[in-house]
Design an enzyme around this catalytic site. Structure first.
Site, short mmCIF file in Angstrom:
data_model
loop_
_atom_site.label_atom_id
_atom_site.label_comp_id
_atom_site.label_asym_id
_atom_site.label_seq_id
_atom_site.Cartn_x
_atom_site.Cartn_y
_atom_site.Cartn_z
CG ASN A 289 -1.68 1.24 1.47
OD1 ASN A 289 -1.78 2.08 0.57
ND2 ASN A 289 -2.25 1.39 2.66
CE LYS B 264 -0.13 3.43 4.90
NZ LYS B 264 0.01 3.58 6.32
CD GLU C 183 -3.53 -2.28 7.87
OE1 GLU C 183 -2.50 -2.61 7.29
OE2 GLU C 183 -4.07 -1.16 7.71
N GLY D 219 2.85 2.25 10.92
CA GLY D 219 3.91 3.24 10.72
C GLY D 219 4.73 3.54 11.97
N GLY E 3 2.76 -1.19 4.38
CA GLY E 3 2.76 0.23 4.00
C GLY E 3 4.18 0.69 3.70
N GLY E 4 4.81 1.30 4.70
CA GLY E 4 6.13 1.93 4.53
C GLY E 4 7.16 1.07 3.82
CB SER F 53 5.45 -1.92 12.17
OG SER F 53 5.10 -0.59 12.47
CG HIS G 153 -5.74 2.20 5.92
ND1 HIS G 153 -5.28 3.11 6.83
CD2 HIS G 153 -4.71 1.33 5.70
CE1 HIS G 153 -4.01 2.82 7.14
NE2 HIS G 153 -3.65 1.74 6.45
P1 PGA Z 1 2.99 0.30 7.74
O1 PGA Z 1 1.51 0.57 7.23
O2 PGA Z 1 3.45 -0.99 7.13
O3 PGA Z 1 3.77 1.48 7.29
O4 PGA Z 1 2.91 0.19 9.23
C1 PGA Z 1 0.58 -0.47 7.09
C2 PGA Z 1 -0.73 0.09 6.61
O5 PGA Z 1 -1.10 1.20 6.99
O6 PGA Z 1 -1.43 -0.56 5.82
#
Ligand code: PGA
Length: 223
Positions: free
Chosen positions: A9, A11, A149, A155, A207-208, A186, A100
């Protein structure tokens, strides 16, 4: 053996130029057809780059899937700014991330609106990946894939424990129709296998760590 689903993702990150670089690096790094046969790999980039992904990546790696990070709760019509299922036809979109926590927090999306988004996605054969923040989150009818999540893990660099995520996933699967539960929050190349090796988890939502194509590739390989 279960077929894992690995979702990236992006974002609201990346310019067109960044996306072109990501795609080129991913193509060079991804040389293992076996991974495509054994795992569902889904990339959910910002909307303006869907066509780039479709033309430059899916054309050479057709086993890959594209997702959107949101979808309109309305069908086609006078809804300025909204992108509905009909608008996505022809862009090879197979999945939609819906619910989300960032959509709930910053765009004030309610359970009712999110339920409508699920209905709209399904109308256009787009499979919802429905995000829940915990067991208290209502899951709309018709959802098969859920992403657990917890907000504290997104994050933050502090993921939930794989054991707790597994317990939550087991309970989520008791909801009618839910067949797969992903974990998100994460996830990195170092910790992904601890989640994907859990009995009730069927993949991860990243995400990240998906923003760097090398890291995302490592996550796919290590999962
Ligand atoms: P993250 O985000 O891997 O950066 O923690 C996950 C998400 O928001 O789907």
């Amino acid at each position: 053996m279960k077929k894992l689903t690995i979702v990236g993702n992006f974002k609201s990150h990346k310019t067109r130029f960044d996306i072109q670089n990501w795609i080129e690096k991913f193509k060079i790094g991804f040389n293992d057809q076996f991974l495509l046969d054994t795992k569902h790999i889904v990339i959910a980039p910002p909307l303006p780059s869907l066509q780039l992904f479709s033309e430059r990546l899916l054309s050479s790696l057709p086993g890959l899937s594209l997702g959107v990070q949101d979808i309109s709760p309305f069908s086609a019509g006078a809804y300025t700014g909204a992108v509905c299922g009909e608008n996505l036809e022809g862009y090879d979109v197979s999945f939609a991330i819906i619910g989300h926590s960032e959509r709930r927090t910053y765009f004030f999306e309610s359970d009712e609106v999110l339920g409508k988004k699920v209905t709209e996605a399904k109308k256009y054969n787009i499979e919802p990946i429905y995000c829940v923040q915990g067991l208290e989150t209502v899951i709309p009818e018709g959802v098969s894939i859920v992403a657990y999540e917890p907000v504290f893990a997104i994050g933050s660099g502090h993921p939930d424990t794989p054991e707790n995520a597994d317990t939550v996933a087991k309970q989520i699967k008791q909801a009618q129709g839910v067949t797969a539960v992903l974990y998100g929050g994460s996830v990195t190349a170092d910790n992904v296998h601890r989640f994907t090796s859990m009995e009730h988890l069927d993949g991860v939502l990243v995400g990240g760590a998906s923003l760097d194509s090398d890291q995302f590739l490592k996550i796919i390989v290590n999962s």
